[in-house]
Write an enzyme that holds these catalytic residues in place. Structure first.
Site, short mmCIF file in Angstrom:
data_model
loop_
_atom_site.label_atom_id
_atom_site.label_comp_id
_atom_site.label_asym_id
_atom_site.label_seq_id
_atom_site.Cartn_x
_atom_site.Cartn_y
_atom_site.Cartn_z
N LYS A 19 0.93 -1.12 0.20
CA LYS A 19 0.13 0.09 -0.18
C LYS A 19 0.94 0.97 -0.05
CE LYS A 19 -3.77 0.51 2.54
NZ LYS A 19 -4.75 0.78 1.47
N1 PMP Z 1 -7.50 -3.63 -2.28
C1 PMP Z 1 -7.14 -2.44 -2.69
C2 PMP Z 1 -6.29 -1.77 -3.41
C3 PMP Z 1 -7.22 -1.58 -1.39
O1 PMP Z 1 -6.60 -0.21 -1.11
C4 PMP Z 1 -7.86 -2.07 -0.26
C5 PMP Z 1 -7.93 -1.06 1.20
N2 PMP Z 1 -6.94 -1.27 2.10
C6 PMP Z 1 -8.32 -3.28 -0.16
C7 PMP Z 1 -8.22 -4.04 -1.41
C8 PMP Z 1 -9.10 -3.77 1.01
O2 PMP Z 1 -8.26 -4.05 1.91
P1 PMP Z 1 -8.56 -4.06 3.45
O3 PMP Z 1 -9.88 -5.10 3.78
O4 PMP Z 1 -7.51 -4.84 4.23
O5 PMP Z 1 -9.06 -2.58 3.78
#
Ligand code: PMP
Length: 288
Positions: A159
């Site tokens: 991220k």
């Molecule tokens: N895909 C992307 C590209 C994201 O930025 C996120 C948000 N973090 C998610 C999926 C979902 O991840 P999470 O459930 O850990 O928030």
């Protein structure tokens, strides 16, 4: 949804007033996007705010940092402690939590290894990430013509700040075309995820979500949904998905920390006039 300022932001070990949480304009993270972050939620409980899977989010932040050669001054337990203190200092229960590791002021250019690594944490109340009404009734999503970053261009497993240009291009294109959200394919045409959500298709009693090798982020909500579905007697598995799998699914839904869990009631491929999804409980999808 506009942001609601809170009292204090944690910056490198100190709490500063929300309005004083500034960085210098000549900062390499601002110019080149070299930084990593997390999005986390806390929920109100009878015993005070409970942060959903905080250790997993902190672990993912440090994995993202490794990909980008960022060495935080704090250990994961110290950052975890700083997060809980930031929530407490701001007197919040339900809130969104944003820790971010970025480069310090003093170096510029394309060698981030010369810069110091700084850390900040902000928290704020944040309701529905997608429009409240569409979240309740289901959203209309568009398969984006923007492809998900390839693992050998900008790794989607991390991220990183600059990486979200990819998600944002897809999101803006979907909004401009009258949809609520985008769904991205990778460069091979397989479904990966939404701009900030993982995706599931439902076929009968089976939930299918793309494998990490296709390019979605290892979502923490995704992992919880798979676990809960399995506990409830559904089959939940990873498999490659193409856009026709979205069109032919019994149901499609998105998962993510900010978005939480949102049904997709329509998967359109091209711009079309906005149409209200039919009222009722069905989340069956129709292609555009
Ligand atoms: N895909 C992307 C590209 C994201 O930025 C996120 C948000 N973090 C998610 C999926 C979902 O991840 P999470 O459930 O850990 O928030």
């Amino acid at each position: 949804m506009p942001i609601t300022p809170t009292r204090k932001v944690w910056l490198n070990g100190d709490f500063v007033a929300w309005e004083d949480a500034h960085l210098h304009w000549v900062n390499p993270t601002l110019h080149y996007g070299w930084g990593v972050f997390e999005g986390i939620r806390a929920y109100q409980t009878a015993r005070g705010p409970a942060v959903f899977r905080l250790d997993d989010h902190v672990a993912r932040l440090y994995r993202s940092a490794r990909v980008y050669f960022l060495e935080p001054k704090l250990s994961p337990p110290e950052l975890t402690d700083a997060i809980t203190r930031t929530i407490a200092v701001n007197g919040l229960d339900d809130c969104y939590i944003r820790p971010l590791l970025h480069l310090g002021h003093g170096e510029m250019g394309l060698n981030p290894l010369l810069s110091t690594v700084e850390a900040g944490i902000a928290v704020w109340p944040w309701g529905a990430f997608l429009p409240e009404e569409s979240t309740r009734r289901g959203i209309r999503a568009m398969v984006s013509s923007w492809r998900r970053n390839d693992p050998n261009t900008i790794p989607p497993a991390a991220k990183a700040c600059g990486q979200y240009l990819n998600s944002t291009l897809a999101k803006v294109a979907a909004l401009k075309a009258g949809y609520d959200e985008a769904i991205l394919l990778n460069t091979h045409g397989q479904v990966t995820d939404g701009p900030t959500e993982n995706i599931f298709v439902v076929r009968g009693r089976t939930l299918v979500t793309p494998p990490l090798c296709d390019g979605p982020l290892a979502g923490i909500t995704r992992a919880s949904v798979m676990r809960i579905a399995t506990d409830l007697g559904y089959e939940a598995r990873e498999d490659h998905l193409t856009r026709t799998d979205l069109y032919l699914a019994d149901e499609v839904f998105l998962t993510g920390t900010a978005t939480e869990i949102v049904p997709v009631v329509e998967v359109g491929a091209s711009p079309r006039p906005t149409r209200q999804p039919a009222t009722g409980s069905s989340t069956a999808t129709s292609n555009g």
